[in-house]
Design an enzyme around this catalytic site. Sequence first.
Site, PDB file in Angstrom:
ATOM      1  N   HIS A 120       0.799  -1.220   0.000  1.00 35.37           N
ATOM      2  CA  HIS A 120       0.000   0.000   0.000  1.00 35.37           C
ATOM      3  C   HIS A 120       0.835   1.275   0.000  1.00 35.37           C
ATOM      4  O   HIS A 120       0.300   2.380   0.145  1.00 35.37           O
ATOM      5  CB  HIS A 120      -0.929  -0.013   1.221  1.00 35.37           C
ATOM      6  CG  HIS A 120      -2.202   0.734   1.023  1.00 35.37           C
ATOM      7  ND1 HIS A 120      -2.514   1.886   1.707  1.00 35.37           N
ATOM      8  CD2 HIS A 120      -3.249   0.504   0.176  1.00 35.37           C
ATOM      9  CE1 HIS A 120      -3.692   2.327   1.325  1.00 35.37           C
ATOM     10  NE2 HIS A 120      -4.164   1.513   0.396  1.00 35.37           N
ATOM     11  N   LYS A 122       3.035   4.505  -1.318  1.00 35.76           N
ATOM     12  CA  LYS A 122       3.001   5.435  -2.460  1.00 35.76           C
ATOM     13  C   LYS A 122       4.209   6.349  -2.315  1.00 35.76           C
ATOM     14  O   LYS A 122       4.108   7.415  -1.711  1.00 35.76           O
ATOM     15  CB  LYS A 122       1.722   6.273  -2.492  1.00 35.76           C
ATOM     16  CG  LYS A 122       0.428   5.477  -2.622  1.00 35.76           C
ATOM     17  CD  LYS A 122      -0.282   5.417  -1.300  1.00 35.76           C
ATOM     18  CE  LYS A 122      -1.622   4.705  -1.436  1.00 35.76           C
ATOM     19  NZ  LYS A 122      -2.241   4.509  -0.110  1.00 35.76           N
ATOM     20  N   ASP A 127      17.178   9.082  -7.857  1.00 30.89           N
ATOM     21  CA  ASP A 127      18.641   9.124  -7.743  1.00 30.89           C
ATOM     22  C   ASP A 127      19.128   8.902  -6.314  1.00 30.89           C
ATOM     23  O   ASP A 127      20.213   9.391  -5.937  1.00 30.89           O
ATOM     24  CB  ASP A 127      19.185  10.458  -8.263  1.00 30.89           C
ATOM     25  CG  ASP A 127      19.006  10.619  -9.761  1.00 30.89           C
ATOM     26  OD1 ASP A 127      18.824   9.594 -10.450  1.00 30.89           O
ATOM     27  OD2 ASP A 127      19.038  11.766 -10.236  1.00 30.89           O
TER      28      ASP A 127
END
Length: 209
Positions: A120, A122, A127
């Site tokens: 779940h 996000k 880099d």
Amino acid sequence: MSVGRTVKIVGLGALAITLGVEWLDRLFRRPCPCPLPHGLDTPFTRLLQHLLSASMSLDLCVFAFSSQELSRAVLLLQTRGVAVRVVTDKDYMAITGSQIGTLRNAGISVRHEMGAVHMHHKFAVVDSRLLITGSLNWTLTAIQSNKENILVTEEPDLVFPFVREFQQLWDSNDPARHYPSTSNTLALPRRAWGERGNDAEETEGTAAL
């Protein structure tokens, strides 16, 4: 067809060539009905700018990914030689409109949560120096309709825990750890796992093997 009508059609064709497709699109485009601000500097364009600042790597961990605009940004990074890795949820990667298949077909390495729980998260790490995280799923509904938040930071004390978390998820969802080749099982070629990137991955049909 009359000569006059023919001349009009030819004239319109010449005008279309002169203006170009982009200008015709602007000329006839209807106002966008979405509630997002429109212009050169919006929250969404700033998100794209942060993503496209990647020069070496992009590690993306996202629950739902159906935004074509964000998908095109990720694909563009890959064409620039940026190493892209994606970890996602095994259920939501199969929903209608998911861009995960598009990324895989382009050769991007994708792994999904192989346990019984949802992946779940996000967040994205650019880099290994810049963190993008928050409530936003990479979907059209989330971008255009929901009340969402995103934090962007280069503060090492905030970035490095996400770098470690991504690597832990990447390693723990390696198909080789869940489907080891033994003398009693069929050893499939790497491409048979359905991943066209650098690492072989499980596909939806693998569980039936």
